[in-house]
Design a protein around this motif. Structure first.
Motif, PDB file in Angstrom:
ATOM      1  N   ARG A 102      -1.377  -8.763   1.802  1.00  0.00           N
ATOM      2  CA  ARG A 102      -0.085  -9.387   1.573  1.00  0.00           C
ATOM      3  C   ARG A 102       0.098 -10.556   2.539  1.00  0.00           C
ATOM      4  O   ARG A 102      -0.430 -10.527   3.662  1.00  0.00           O
ATOM      5  N   GLU A 157      -3.683  -2.482  11.608  1.00  0.00           N
ATOM      6  CA  GLU A 157      -3.740  -1.915  10.250  1.00  0.00           C
ATOM      7  C   GLU A 157      -3.637  -0.408  10.352  1.00  0.00           C
ATOM      8  O   GLU A 157      -4.580   0.239  10.741  1.00  0.00           O
ATOM      9  N   GLU A 179     -10.949   0.819  -0.926  1.00  0.00           N
ATOM     10  CA  GLU A 179     -11.020   0.352  -2.318  1.00  0.00           C
ATOM     11  C   GLU A 179     -12.182  -0.629  -2.505  1.00  0.00           C
ATOM     12  O   GLU A 179     -12.948  -0.548  -3.464  1.00  0.00           O
ATOM     13  N   GLY A 231       0.789  -1.226   0.000  1.00  0.00           N
ATOM     14  CA  GLY A 231       0.000   0.000   0.000  1.00  0.00           C
ATOM     15  C   GLY A 231       0.819   1.273   0.000  1.00  0.00           C
ATOM     16  O   GLY A 231       0.416   2.285  -0.559  1.00  0.00           O
ATOM     17  N   HIS A 282       3.141   5.421   7.119  1.00  0.00           N
ATOM     18  CA  HIS A 282       2.492   4.257   6.495  1.00  0.00           C
ATOM     19  C   HIS A 282       2.331   3.111   7.482  1.00  0.00           C
ATOM     20  O   HIS A 282       1.309   2.429   7.491  1.00  0.00           O
TER      21      HIS A 282
END
Ligand SMILES: O=c1ccn([C@@H]2O[C@H](COP(=O)(O)OP(=O)(O)O[C@H]3O[C@H](CO)[C@@H](O)[C@H](O)[C@H]3O)[C@@H](O)[C@H]2O)c(=O)[nH]1
Ligand SMILES: O=P(O)(O)OC[C@H]1O[C@](O)(CO)[C@@H](O)[C@@H]1O
Length: 483
Positions: free
Chosen positions: A286, A385, A393, A48, A164
């Motif tokens: 992933r 997360e 998405e 991502g 991130h």
């Protein structure tokens, strides 16, 4: 060489007069970038963050900014896509500049730490060669951040930090303790990573976070105490976006038919005959421990009523049929796959758990649309997360989401008490099973969440608004008039 003759203040003012377009550099040493989005989620370092950097760079380019993304030049026969020094994203002005640093071959992100100063020097030399300096740098992940600290030492150019993913939460969720710290450090280099993240937080002029939760919870972790306070004004909440050209409910892309055939064949191959046609519980993350695929398989395997309601479908990259083997996987991906297959066999889930190979975001979007039409959902059971681009998405494709309550999804799927999807406790398989069973059992609620999810993404998660948020912060920092 830069106009060294001018004192800095004159250089800066003369620079302002001459400057036509703002110029921003991205420091992203891990993974890599190319026009084919090679290896995205097919390797733990290609996920991502790369999506975020690419989409933000393209959105800034659309707003008239000159953008260069600095990553690593890799001269390795197995990674031929990243051998060229430069590449330009098609239909844009965004340049990918690959700086050689460290050995020539590919290195996992954990192995880049010793070479980041060389990387920063290479970026500085690139700009010197151009005779132009950037106005500002954006740094991504702890390794990009430390590199930007080194670049600022060399050039005085200030930078923003976008984590991130922060090491502290990963350490907690992987249960790093005194007893296993040595081994975990050897694998994940947490000591270098936390030190780099702290130094970056101290020296960054701006810190961009995706949610208030990231600011008030993730940055408040004890390991970052003294490096930055969550209340610090330099922290700006700027949500990431969704590429609505790819993730939507209507566009039949070139991959639609191929993906539907792939899904059909995989389900036919892996599911017991009588289970065909049940709603799908889908995982697309992933293959790494933090994504907690095994936790979901356990939640499913321990909940017979849930098994009556739907089948489990796990997306993979680069593996055709894991029930017949997965020789291409190694390291952490192989370990995750081994644990998954062991769990499926131990709980006798064969015939209820299927696997499908998806090779692109276009295929992923087509899968989300197809699974949405089965009345299924995306499950994101990550132990932690930070944000979760997969969540927004999938919502954009009309697929209802049940995600971990640990991290960004708690803010994506809840606002002022209103729900836009389901939240579950990833460390409690019983809770996950109950939430999933409820999600599949209430069609009216499902339809309502599908609709609200689509609206929420269009209102709140676009890359254009992300780019405008970055530019606003950067221009204020540089003392220029905001947008
Ligand atoms: O076959 C596939 C499957 C997935 N994806 C993409 O991979 C990305 C996955 O991103 P995300 O769901 O956010 O997970 P991570 O890869 O773990 O991304 C890290 O970085 C992101 C951006 O900051 C954060 O949202 C995450 O929480 C953080 O863990 C998405 O854009 C997917 O579209 C592909 O390109 N191809
Ligand atoms: O699990 P970690 O080490 O926190 O890393 C997650 C990082 O890996 C990546 O998937 C690599 O792109 C990034 O998206 C993300 O920032």
């Amino acid at each position: 060489m830069w106009e060294e003759s001018l004192p800095f203040r004159d250089f800066k003012s003369s620079w302002k007069r001459r400057k036509k377009r703002m110029r921003i550099g991205f420091m992203n040493p891990q993974g890599n970038f190319d026009n084919k989005d090679s290896y995205w989620t097919a390797h733990p370092d290609f996920g991502g963050q790369l999506v975020y950097v690419k989409e933000l760079a393209l959105a800034l380019d659309q707003l008239g900014v000159d953008v260069e993304i600095f990553t690593r030049r890799i001269e390795d026969p197995e990674w031929g896509e990243f051998r060229e020094k430069e590449e330009i994203y098609e239909n844009s002005g965004v340049k990918i500049i690959r700086i050689p640093f460290g050995p020539k071959g590919f290195l996992n992100k954990e192995k880049l730490w010793p070479y980041l100063r060389e990387y920063a020097e290479g970026v500085s030399a690139y700009y010197e060669g151009q005779g132009r300096r950037p106005d500002f740098m954006t740094a991504h992940y702890g390794d990009g951040g430390l590199s930007a600290v080194y670049f600022k030492e060399l050039t005085g150019v200030s930078f923003s930090f976008t984590a991130h993913s922060l090491g502290a939460q990963k350490m907690d969720k992987l249960k790093v303790s005194k007893s296993n710290e040595g081994d975990m450090n050897r694998i994940y280099r947490f000591s270098e990573r936390i030190a780099a993240e702290r130094r970056t937080m101290e020296e960054a002029s701006l810190i961009f976070v995706s949610t208030n939760q990231e600011r008030m919870n993730q940055y408040a972790h004890a390991r970052y105490k003294g490096a930055v306070s969550p209340e610090d004004e330099k922290i700006k909440v700027v949500p990431p976006g969704v590429n609505l050209k790819i993730f939507n409910t209507h566009r039949e892309n070139s991959e639609e038919a191929r993906t539907q055939a792939e899904l059909h064949n995989s389900l036919k191959r892996d599911l017991r005959e009588d289970r065909f046609g049940l709603p799908i519980i889908f995982i697309s993350g992933r293959l790494e421990k933090k994504k907690n695929h095994l936790g979901l398989v356990k939640a499913y395997g321990e909940n017979p009523p849930l098994q009556q309601r739907g089948n489990l479908l796990i997306a993979l990259r680069g593996v055709k049929d894991p029930y017949r083997g997965y020789q291409t996987l190694k390291d952490e991906e192989k370990a995750v796959m081994d644990s998954l297959m062991d769990g499926i066999n131990r709980m006798d889930m064969k015939g209820k758990v299927a696997f499908v190979t998806l090779e692109s975001q276009e295929q992923l979007a087509a899968a989300y649309r197809w699974i949405g039409n089965t009345g299924g959902l995306l499950a994101l059971p990550s132990l932690y997360e930070p944000f979760g681009l997969a969540v927004v998405e999938a919502m954009a494709c009309g697929l209802v989401v049940a995600a971990t309550k640990n991290g960004g999804p708690s803010e994506i799927l809840r606002e002022k008490g209103e729900a836009f999807g389901f939240l579950m406790n990833p460390e409690d398989p019983g809770d996950m099973g109950k939430v999933l069973e409820k999600a599949l059992g209430d069609q009216k609620l499902w339809q309502c969440l599908r609709k609200k999810g689509i609206q929420r993404v269009h209102q709140k998660y676009t890359w254009e608004s992300t780019a405008k948020g970055y530019l606003k912060g950067i221009k204020e920092h540089l003392g220029e008039k905001p947008l």
